[in-house]
Design an enzyme around this catalytic site. Structure first.
Site, mmCIF file in Angstrom:
data_model
loop_
_atom_site.group_PDB
_atom_site.id
_atom_site.type_symbol
_atom_site.label_atom_id
_atom_site.label_comp_id
_atom_site.label_asym_id
_atom_site.label_seq_id
_atom_site.Cartn_x
_atom_site.Cartn_y
_atom_site.Cartn_z
ATOM 1 N N HIS A 119 0.794 -1.231 0.000
ATOM 2 C CA HIS A 119 0.000 0.000 0.000
ATOM 3 C C HIS A 119 0.826 1.282 0.000
ATOM 4 O O HIS A 119 0.280 2.378 -0.146
ATOM 5 C CB HIS A 119 -0.958 0.009 1.209
ATOM 6 C CG HIS A 119 -2.329 0.541 0.868
ATOM 7 N ND1 HIS A 119 -3.406 0.359 1.703
ATOM 8 C CD2 HIS A 119 -2.784 1.249 -0.193
ATOM 9 C CE1 HIS A 119 -4.470 0.951 1.176
ATOM 10 N NE2 HIS A 119 -4.133 1.500 0.015
ATOM 11 N N ASP A 179 -9.498 -0.259 4.765
ATOM 12 C CA ASP A 179 -8.277 -0.843 5.329
ATOM 13 C C ASP A 179 -8.520 -1.215 6.793
ATOM 14 O O ASP A 179 -9.334 -0.577 7.474
ATOM 15 C CB ASP A 179 -7.167 0.212 5.248
ATOM 16 C CG ASP A 179 -5.757 -0.349 5.183
ATOM 17 O OD1 ASP A 179 -4.935 0.223 4.436
ATOM 18 O OD2 ASP A 179 -5.473 -1.373 5.853
ATOM 19 N N HIS A 211 -6.007 -0.834 8.646
ATOM 20 C CA HIS A 211 -4.974 0.086 9.136
ATOM 21 C C HIS A 211 -5.172 1.490 8.565
ATOM 22 O O HIS A 211 -5.701 1.644 7.477
ATOM 23 C CB HIS A 211 -3.590 -0.420 8.733
ATOM 24 C CG HIS A 211 -3.361 -1.861 9.027
ATOM 25 N ND1 HIS A 211 -3.612 -2.870 8.108
ATOM 26 C CD2 HIS A 211 -2.935 -2.497 10.145
ATOM 27 C CE1 HIS A 211 -3.328 -4.046 8.638
ATOM 28 N NE2 HIS A 211 -2.922 -3.851 9.876
ATOM 29 N N ASP A 229 -2.565 3.594 7.911
ATOM 30 C CA ASP A 229 -1.446 3.879 6.987
ATOM 31 C C ASP A 229 -1.051 5.350 7.034
ATOM 32 O O ASP A 229 -0.709 5.933 6.009
ATOM 33 C CB ASP A 229 -1.819 3.477 5.553
ATOM 34 C CG ASP A 229 -2.045 1.974 5.426
ATOM 35 O OD1 ASP A 229 -2.345 1.517 4.298
ATOM 36 O OD2 ASP A 229 -1.944 1.262 6.441
ATOM 37 N N HIS A 252 4.604 1.132 3.906
ATOM 38 C CA HIS A 252 3.187 0.862 3.580
ATOM 39 C C HIS A 252 2.280 1.276 4.735
ATOM 40 O O HIS A 252 1.069 1.316 4.573
ATOM 41 C CB HIS A 252 2.948 -0.601 3.182
ATOM 42 C CG HIS A 252 2.971 -1.586 4.310
ATOM 43 N ND1 HIS A 252 2.293 -2.775 4.242
ATOM 44 C CD2 HIS A 252 3.599 -1.574 5.515
ATOM 45 C CE1 HIS A 252 2.490 -3.442 5.373
ATOM 46 N NE2 HIS A 252 3.279 -2.745 6.159
ATOM 47 N N ASP A 275 -7.455 -1.865 0.455
ATOM 48 C CA ASP A 275 -6.448 -2.807 0.993
ATOM 49 C C ASP A 275 -7.218 -4.056 1.376
ATOM 50 O O ASP A 275 -8.114 -4.000 2.224
ATOM 51 C CB ASP A 275 -5.786 -2.166 2.222
ATOM 52 C CG ASP A 275 -4.686 -3.021 2.836
ATOM 53 O OD1 ASP A 275 -3.773 -2.444 3.442
ATOM 54 O OD2 ASP A 275 -4.734 -4.258 2.707
ATOM 55 N N ASP A 299 -6.683 -6.335 3.225
ATOM 56 C CA ASP A 299 -6.694 -6.724 4.644
ATOM 57 C C ASP A 299 -7.802 -6.026 5.433
ATOM 58 O O ASP A 299 -7.975 -6.269 6.632
ATOM 59 C CB ASP A 299 -5.316 -6.558 5.314
ATOM 60 C CG ASP A 299 -4.910 -5.110 5.544
ATOM 61 O OD1 ASP A 299 -3.684 -4.850 5.516
ATOM 62 O OD2 ASP A 299 -5.766 -4.235 5.785
ATOM 63 N N GLU A 349 -2.253 -5.158 -1.584
ATOM 64 C CA GLU A 349 -1.825 -6.079 -0.520
ATOM 65 C C GLU A 349 -2.283 -7.530 -0.711
ATOM 66 O O GLU A 349 -2.286 -8.283 0.255
ATOM 67 C CB GLU A 349 -2.220 -5.538 0.871
ATOM 68 C CG GLU A 349 -1.576 -4.196 1.211
ATOM 69 C CD GLU A 349 -0.135 -4.275 1.714
ATOM 70 O OE1 GLU A 349 0.421 -5.400 1.783
ATOM 71 O OE2 GLU A 349 0.435 -3.224 2.022
HETATM 72 N N1 LIG Z 1 0.595 0.354 11.431
HETATM 73 C C1 LIG Z 1 1.543 -0.731 11.090
HETATM 74 C C2 LIG Z 1 0.922 -1.628 9.987
HETATM 75 C C3 LIG Z 1 0.915 -0.994 8.622
HETATM 76 C C4 LIG Z 1 -0.016 -1.693 7.623
HETATM 77 C C5 LIG Z 1 0.006 -1.283 6.319
HETATM 78 B B1 LIG Z 1 -1.083 -1.747 5.298
HETATM 79 O O1 LIG Z 1 -2.394 -1.260 5.696
HETATM 80 O O2 LIG Z 1 -0.806 -1.173 4.005
HETATM 81 O O3 LIG Z 1 -1.164 -3.198 5.199
HETATM 82 C C6 LIG Z 1 2.861 -0.131 10.643
HETATM 83 O O4 LIG Z 1 2.954 1.096 10.551
HETATM 84 O O5 LIG Z 1 3.789 -0.907 10.398
HETATM 85 MN MN LIG Z 2 -3.878 -2.819 5.877
HETATM 86 MN MN LIG Z 3 -3.063 -0.416 3.736
#
Ligand SMILES: N[C@@H](CC/C=C/[B-](O)(O)O)C(=O)O
Ligand SMILES: [Mn+2]
Ligand SMILES: [Mn+2]
Ligand SMILES: [Mn+2]
Length: 301
Positions: free
Chosen positions: A98, A121, A123, A125, A138, A225, A227, A270
Site C-alpha cells: 500500500h 483498510d 490500518h 497507513d 506501507h 487494501d 486486509d 496487498e
Molecule cells: N501500522 C503498522 C501496519 C501498517 C499496515 C500497512 B497496510 O495497511 O498497508 O497493510 C505499521 O505502521 O507498520
Molecule cells: Mn492494511
Molecule cells: Mn493499507
C-alpha cells in the site's frame, strides 16, 4: 469507457516477500477478460518493471526502510496513474503493497484536484517519520499525501495535495497509538469496525460519502487494501487482522461507490499470493478480482 490496468509488482513498503506477485496473479486469474466482459475497453501494456536499488545504496533513513526505492517507485506510479487519469481513462492499480498509494493518489489529485479519497483498510497507513515503529512505508502513505510529519528530502516529489477533510476511512481496527493521535489532531473521519457493527455498512458508506462528498460532485479515488476484509475472507495478505469486513460488506462498498458515478481511480492492494495454501491464495486472488469488478460496475441483478 477505458480502464487502464497499472500492474505494480512491488513489495518494498513492507518486509514480507510475495506481495509483488499480486498483480501477476490477478491478471492471470482473468481480470482483464472479466472487465472486458463488463463492457470496459481495457488497456494493459504489461506490468511495470521497477528496477531494484541494492541495499547498500538505499540504507534506512531514520527508521524508514527502502526509502529511495519506495519513493522512486511511487513517483513512477504517480506519473502512470496521472497520465491515464488526465486522458479520461480509469486507472486500476494492482498492488503490490500500500505504499504505492503515495503514487496513485498523487496521480489522481494531479488530474482531479477536487477528488476525495475513500480508504478501505484495517490500518490507517498514516504513520509519520516520527510515529512509525516498523519503518515499513506501507504504514505511512497517507501522512506523506497530507504533508504531515517532518519532511524527508527523498520524498520531496510528493506534494501535500490531499486535505484531511477529503479522506475517509472504513474498516479500521488496528491503528497505532501515534496514528490515533494524528487522526484526532487532524479531524480525519474514520469508520472503524465498531461503526460498521453499530450502523451497518449501508449507513456507514452513506455517512462516509456525506463527509467527503456531501454534494456527490467530487471525483472519488477508492483505495482498497484487501486486509480490510476478515482474514477468513481474504487470508493471503501481509498484515491480517481478525474482525474484518465480510465478503458482502467489502463488495457493497465497491458497488455503492460505483453507483455514485463518481469513481475516477481504484487501487486493489496487498494481495500476497505466497502466504497461504493454494486454496486460500486462490480465494484471495478471486476476491481481489471480484472487488475490482464490483467497483467497475458489476451488479448482482
Ligand atoms: N501500522 C503498522 C501496519 C501498517 C499496515 C500497512 B497496510 O495497511 O498497508 O497493510 C505499521 O505502521 O507498520
Ligand atoms: Mn492494511
Ligand atoms: Mn493499507
Ligand atoms: Mn493510457
Amino acid at each position: 469507457l477505458t480502464a487502464s490496468i497499472v500492474g505494480c509488482p512491488f513489495s518494498g513498503g513492507q518486509p514480507r516477500p510475495g506481495v509483488d506477485q499480486g498483480p501477476i496473479h490477478l491478471v492471470e486469474a482473468g481480470l482483464i477478460e472479466q472487465l472486458s466482459g463488463l463492457g470496459w475497453k481495457v488497456q494493459f501494456d504489461g506490468h511495470h518493471q521497477f528496477e531494484e536499488i541494492n541495499a547498500a545504496a538505499d540504507p534506512p533513513i531514520g527508521k524508514l526502510k527502502n526509502p529511495r526505492l519506495v519513493s522512486r517507485v511511487s513517483e513512477a506510479v504517480a506519473k502512470a496513474v496521472g497520465g491515464h487519469a488526465k486522458k479520461g481513462e480509469l486507472p486500476v492499480t494492482l498492488g503490490g503493497d500500500h505504499s504505492l498509494a503515495m503514487g496513485t493518489i498523487s496521480g489522481t489529485l494531479e488530474a482531479y484536484p477536487e477528488a476525495c479519497v475513500v480508504w478501505i483498510d484495517a490500518h490507517a497507513d498514516i504513520n509519520t517519520v516520527e510515529t512509525t515503529d516498523s519503518g515499513n512505508i506501507h504504514g505511512m502513505p497517507v501522512s506523506f499525501l497530507l504533508g504531515i510529519g517532518s519532511a524527508v528530502p527523498e520524498f520531496s516529489w510528493v506534494k501535500p495535495l490531499l486535505k484531511s477533510e477529503r479522506i475517509v476511512y472504513i474498516g479500521l481496527r488496528d491503528v497505532d497509538a501515534g496514528e490515533k493521535r494524528i487522526l484526532k489532531e487532524n479531524n480525519i473521519k474514520a469508520f472503524s469496525m465498531h461503526e460498521v457493527d453499530k450502523y451497518g455498512i449501508g449507513k456507514v458508506v452513506e455517512m462516509a460519502l456525506d463527509h467527503v462528498n456531501p454534494k456527490r460532485d467530487r471525483p472519488i479515488h477508492l483505495s482498497f487494501d484487501v486486509d480490510a476484509l476478515d482474514p477468513s475472507v481474504a487470508p493471503s495478505t501481509g498484515t491480517p487482522v481478525r474482525g474484518g469486513l465480510t465478503f458482502r460488506e467489502g463488495h457493497f462498498i465497491c458497488e455503492e461507490i460505483w453507483s455514485s458515478g463518481l469513481l475516477v481511480a481504484l487501487d486493489l492492494m496487498e494481495v500476497n499470493p505466497s502466504l497461504a495454501d493454494a486454496a486460500s491464495v486462490q480465494q484471495t486472488v478471486a476476491i481481489g478480482c471480484s472487488l475490482v469488478r464490483s467497483a467497475l460496475g458489476e451488479t448482482l441483478l
